[in-house]
Design a protein around this motif. Sequence first.
Motif, short mmCIF file in Angstrom:
data_model
loop_
_atom_site.label_atom_id
_atom_site.label_comp_id
_atom_site.label_asym_id
_atom_site.label_seq_id
_atom_site.Cartn_x
_atom_site.Cartn_y
_atom_site.Cartn_z
N PRO A 46 0.83 -1.22 0.00
CA PRO A 46 0.00 0.00 0.00
C PRO A 46 0.86 1.26 0.00
O PRO A 46 1.89 1.34 0.67
N GLY A 47 0.41 2.24 -0.77
CA GLY A 47 1.13 3.51 -0.87
C GLY A 47 1.50 3.82 -2.31
O GLY A 47 0.94 3.28 -3.27
N LEU A 48 2.50 4.71 -2.52
CA LEU A 48 2.96 5.14 -3.84
C LEU A 48 4.09 4.23 -4.30
O LEU A 48 5.08 4.05 -3.58
N ASN A 49 3.94 3.67 -5.50
CA ASN A 49 4.91 2.74 -6.06
C ASN A 49 5.21 3.15 -7.50
O ASN A 49 4.37 3.72 -8.20
N ILE A 50 6.40 2.80 -7.95
CA ILE A 50 6.84 3.12 -9.32
C ILE A 50 7.20 1.83 -10.02
O ILE A 50 7.95 0.99 -9.49
N ILE A 51 6.70 1.68 -11.24
CA ILE A 51 7.01 0.52 -12.08
C ILE A 51 7.60 1.03 -13.40
O ILE A 51 7.55 2.22 -13.71
N THR A 52 8.11 0.08 -14.12
CA THR A 52 8.68 0.43 -15.43
C THR A 52 7.57 0.40 -16.48
O THR A 52 6.97 -0.64 -16.73
N PRO A 53 7.27 1.56 -17.04
CA PRO A 53 6.16 1.58 -18.00
C PRO A 53 6.46 0.75 -19.25
O PRO A 53 7.63 0.62 -19.65
#
Length: 336
Positions: A48-55
């Motif tokens: 839970p929260g803000l996460n970054i993935i590789t678009p």
Amino acid sequence: MVLGGFDIVVIALVVFVILVLFAGVKTVPQGYRYTIERFGRYTRTLEPGLNIITPFIERIGARLNVMEQVLDVPTQEVITRDNASVAADAVAFYQVLNAAQAAYQVSNLENAILNLTMTNIRSVMGSMDLDELLSNRDAINDRLLRVVDDAVQPWGIKVTRIEIKDIRPPTDLVDAMARQMKAEREKRAQILEAEGSRNAQILRAEGAKQSAILEAEGQREAAFREAEARERLAEAEAKATKMVSEAIAAGDVQAINYFVAQKYTEALTAIGSASNSKIVMMPMEASSIIGSLSGIGAIAREVFGDGNNPPSPPRPRQVPSRTNPPVNPFNQTPER
């Protein structure tokens, strides 16, 4: 204003960067887990929260709720070990502990848990008798929880609770059970009544026993006191006889008069108190009775004394002259 080719390229580049940022930034709400797949293969789980993935390379595979969830189990027809058909429904509570296993180890997780719970309800309840089934719901819940929890453990699921909501036997079976319960209650009531009657009889018998014992003790005490009274009366009579005998031996004529008057009075009392005597006609002289009474008084004064003066020596009694011979009261026969 006319845009040149360079301006168009810059604007396109800025738009692309903004789209890439929006595609790479992911927000996961509380109580959920997201799985990330890279070219279709699971790589990690987003918290839970803000996460970054590789678009364009990574994508979200499954969105799983990790909060405790409730699953309503529909009504099941179960045949018990003693061939009684009952209908039962239940409710199950489960929680996802491992999002990756729940997403990739089983397809349609909720349907799998539901069918597994239904089959185990039939297995567990079918191995029990009807009476045991109706009276041991806690045992049924514990067995179901243990069996289902072991079965879903490879899926990353924790079954926290399984509760049987209702067990409904057939109507005719319910009526038979009601009659049986009524018969059992009547039997217990009769047993309690019989025990109460028995205890009452025992208590009454104990009371009668104690009463008889106390009555016997009372009769024994009364007989003892009566014997003691007779003994004292006999001693008093013996003492009186001895005193009269001593007085006669000393030549006291008044003692003879006292003895004769006493027997005379006792004989009259016996004749008067006889039940078959109505009228008694006896010739007697008043002077004889007065003389006897005076003799008794003299004897009493001689024996006990007169308070202040010492007792005087006895005087010979003057017998009045009679024309007729004296009548012996002990030889008279009452005239009825």
